[in-house]
Design an enzyme around this catalytic site. Sequence first.
Site, short mmCIF file in Angstrom:
data_model
loop_
_atom_site.label_atom_id
_atom_site.label_comp_id
_atom_site.label_asym_id
_atom_site.label_seq_id
_atom_site.Cartn_x
_atom_site.Cartn_y
_atom_site.Cartn_z
N ASN A 60 0.84 -1.20 0.00
CA ASN A 60 0.00 0.00 0.00
C ASN A 60 0.88 1.25 0.00
OD1 ASN A 60 0.65 -0.87 2.64
ND2 ASN A 60 -1.02 0.31 3.56
N VAL A 61 0.42 2.26 -0.74
CA VAL A 61 1.16 3.52 -0.85
C VAL A 61 0.20 4.63 -0.47
CG1 VAL A 61 2.49 5.03 -2.38
CG2 VAL A 61 2.60 2.54 -2.69
N SER A 65 -2.68 13.53 0.94
CA SER A 65 -4.07 13.73 0.53
C SER A 65 -4.68 12.32 0.59
CB SER A 65 -4.11 14.29 -0.90
OG SER A 65 -5.44 14.40 -1.32
N GLU A 73 -3.23 -4.53 -2.88
CA GLU A 73 -3.77 -5.42 -3.91
C GLU A 73 -3.80 -4.72 -5.26
OE1 GLU A 73 -4.95 -4.72 -0.97
OE2 GLU A 73 -6.13 -6.33 -0.08
N CYS A 105 -10.30 -4.88 0.46
CA CYS A 105 -11.42 -3.93 0.50
C CYS A 105 -12.26 -4.08 -0.78
CB CYS A 105 -10.91 -2.50 0.64
SG CYS A 105 -10.24 -1.81 -0.89
N CYS A 108 -10.69 -3.00 -4.16
CA CYS A 108 -9.69 -3.95 -4.67
C CYS A 108 -10.36 -5.21 -5.20
CB CYS A 108 -8.68 -4.29 -3.58
SG CYS A 108 -7.60 -2.90 -3.22
N1 THU Z 1 -5.33 -1.27 2.63
C1 THU Z 1 -4.81 -2.14 1.72
O1 THU Z 1 -3.67 -2.00 1.28
N2 THU Z 1 -5.60 -3.16 1.30
C2 THU Z 1 -6.89 -3.35 1.68
O2 THU Z 1 -7.56 -4.24 1.18
C3 THU Z 1 -7.47 -2.50 2.71
C4 THU Z 1 -6.67 -1.36 3.16
C5 THU Z 1 -4.48 -0.15 3.09
C6 THU Z 1 -4.91 1.20 2.60
C7 THU Z 1 -4.34 2.09 3.68
O3 THU Z 1 -3.01 2.41 3.35
C8 THU Z 1 -4.36 1.24 4.92
O4 THU Z 1 -4.51 -0.10 4.49
C9 THU Z 1 -5.46 1.58 5.89
O5 THU Z 1 -6.67 1.64 5.27
#
Ligand code: THU
EC number: 3.5.4.5
Length: 199
Positions: A60-61, A65, A73, A105, A108
Amino acid sequence: MDQVITETKTNAAPSITPDQLDMLVEEADRAKMKAYAPYSKFRVGAALLAEDGTIYSGANVENSSYGLTVCAERSTIFHAVSNGVRAFQAIVVTTDISESFVYPCGACRQVMSEFGNFDVYCLRPNGKVSRTTLADLIPFAFSPSDLSKGQGKGEEDEPVKKPRKTDHLRTRTARGCMKKGAHVFDIRNPRLRMYCRNR
Ligand code: THU
């Protein structure tokens, strides 16, 4: 570490071997270390096995903002698709949460489902694994075939209004070019002189 599948939330048979799962878990964990999550501190890593045996990973990046954050994913899918790969066998998703399984989520799930149905393995740091499939995670996904069903429908439904002879005059009125109760000339036919009253 050998992964223990403790939950199976699908009736489908696994599409990958235990060795492949081990490799994917290793890659997903490695990717998780690269997560950029200074705001949520919630690190997620993913590893995707393509049909051709290649593994793509991502994390995750986040962004200051917040809404611009991209999940692990989606990073992973975009990584693979940007490399010309569109057919997948399985994805492994890993977080730092031990207490329970964390599933992808909704956004994704939709993005992944664009590329068919494949296995989704969610991993806890203690090695416990939950196995499911995209079809189980998003049973009524919007799909490319839905788009083709609707092609051109929007235009068909729109009632087509017959243009009125004075339409061009109305536009002028709206622009304020005409004084109230003035004579107006049709520039395309100067002999057509009309007296228009503003509403
Ligand atoms: N996040 C993911 O990378 N994948 C998911 O399926 C749910 C959430 C990340 C997004 C954000 O950087 C952090 O988790 C908190 O929401």
